[in-house]
Enzyme design. Sequence first.
Site, PDB file in Angstrom:
ATOM      1  CG  LEU A 127     -12.930  17.712  -4.587  1.00  0.00           C
ATOM      2  CD1 LEU A 127     -14.475  18.561  -4.889  1.00  0.00           C
ATOM      3  CD2 LEU A 127     -13.471  16.273  -4.205  1.00  0.00           C
ATOM      4  CG  ASP A 174      -7.040  11.716  -9.945  1.00  0.00           C
ATOM      5  OD1 ASP A 174      -7.132  11.161  -9.211  1.00  0.00           O
ATOM      6  OD2 ASP A 174      -5.882  12.636  -9.838  1.00  0.00           O
TER       7      ASP A 174
HETATM    8  C1  GLA Z   1      -4.057  12.223  -6.902  1.00  0.00           C
HETATM    9  C2  GLA Z   1      -3.341  11.536  -7.951  1.00  0.00           C
HETATM   10  C3  GLA Z   1      -3.786  10.104  -8.122  1.00  0.00           C
HETATM   11  C4  GLA Z   1      -3.655   9.263  -6.817  1.00  0.00           C
HETATM   12  C5  GLA Z   1      -4.270  10.225  -5.692  1.00  0.00           C
HETATM   13  C6  GLA Z   1      -4.050   9.458  -4.398  1.00  0.00           C
HETATM   14  O1  GLA Z   1      -5.275  12.346  -7.039  1.00  0.00           O
HETATM   15  O2  GLA Z   1      -3.396  12.262  -9.213  1.00  0.00           O
HETATM   16  O3  GLA Z   1      -3.311   9.557  -9.282  1.00  0.00           O
HETATM   17  O4  GLA Z   1      -2.247   8.966  -6.853  1.00  0.00           O
HETATM   18  O5  GLA Z   1      -3.714  11.431  -5.497  1.00  0.00           O
HETATM   19  O6  GLA Z   1      -4.781   8.290  -4.245  1.00  0.00           O
END
Ligand code: GLA
Length: 391
Positions: A127, A174
């Site tokens: 998360l 994220d």
């Molecule tokens: C992690 C990474 C993101 C993305 C997700 C998968 O959260 O930080 O940049 O690649 O995995 O969607």
Amino acid sequence: MIKNLLKEFDIFFGKGGTKQVFFSPGRVNLIGEHTDYNGGCAFPCALDFGTYGIIRIRNDNKCRIFSLNIKNSPFKEFHINKIQKQENEGWIAYEKGIIKVFHDHGYEFDKGFDMLMFGSIPNGAGLSSSASVELLTAVILNDLYHLNIDMIDMIKMSQIAENTYVGVQCGIMDQFAIGMGKKDNAILIDCNTLEYQYAPIKLDDASIIIGNTNKKRGLTDSKYNERRKSCEDAVKVLNDNGVKISYLGELNEKEFDQVKKFITDKEQLLRAKHAVSENQRTKEAVILLKKGNISKFGELMNKSHISLRDDYDVTGFELDTMVNVAWKSKGTIGARMTGAGFGGCTVNIVKNEYIEEFIKTVSDEYLAKTKLKAAFYIAKIGDGARKIGDY
Ligand code: GLA
């Protein structure tokens, strides 16, 4: 909450002066997984829980940071204009990484600060507790030193910190979701162009339920960087065969079908297939959601999980078990893993009248099969990283 944190600050750093309170959320991704670094689309939203930072400016150059989440460890101290990376420095790498990237962009700071942090995002749960701390630190620096940096630039700088200082080759989803989050909206992000649009989340009589498998994953140790490399290798192979793309996200499924013969490595082919199909699913899902077709949106979530399981190979026993039980549970509209995978959380859309039953069935069966106790949160979608006020 804030009152208590202010009290803790006083106990730890002493009373007096103006304290400034900042907040940065966690995020949950509804669909569009492992598409961001493939130049595709993702559809995340910011949560209403995250990380708080209580700050007081100092008169010298010291930064002293204490995390209430790691009570037994003393505060970390460093000179704000001399950031040196140390081996295994743990959680402080996120704050130091951001400060370092600010230095690299030409910013120097005349004074340090004391900071008390508290986060309610479970660690290693997918998360984005790490991006939450990164954006928290970026927003704090921007505000304390009146830097007037645009949020999108802070998002990019946070990704650089994670890539270069922390050492995870993450995409930008994220940081983007956490920086640009908007209450009750998810964000469709084109991770190649950084164009974005908000989509109100209206689920009628259903809610977003996050299920935590409590199987932790360490992103740096994980297979994350390997997946990214496989996709980049697939792009190179396509380039060598005259397919001029920079990212897999530039191909739709039809175009991919025509060129996939060039990718002879089986693993690369599967990874590329996921990157392309997931990007297409994400775009379709957002259109469906806007039309109010929640059940079809849910079907695409299910397909996303299957693709992450079979083609991208990032689910694993715990996530698959939780999602399988969720799929069978009454009232489930869609269920999939969320985040990087290899453990962490699932995201589910569940009809309100069945939420209690859903939580009970999924926890019981998950416990029986994995011997792990799951946790569930009814997700509320909140705003992005921001200052809350002076106290
Ligand atoms: C992690 C990474 C993101 C993305 C997700 C998968 O959260 O930080 O940049 O690649 O995995 O969607």
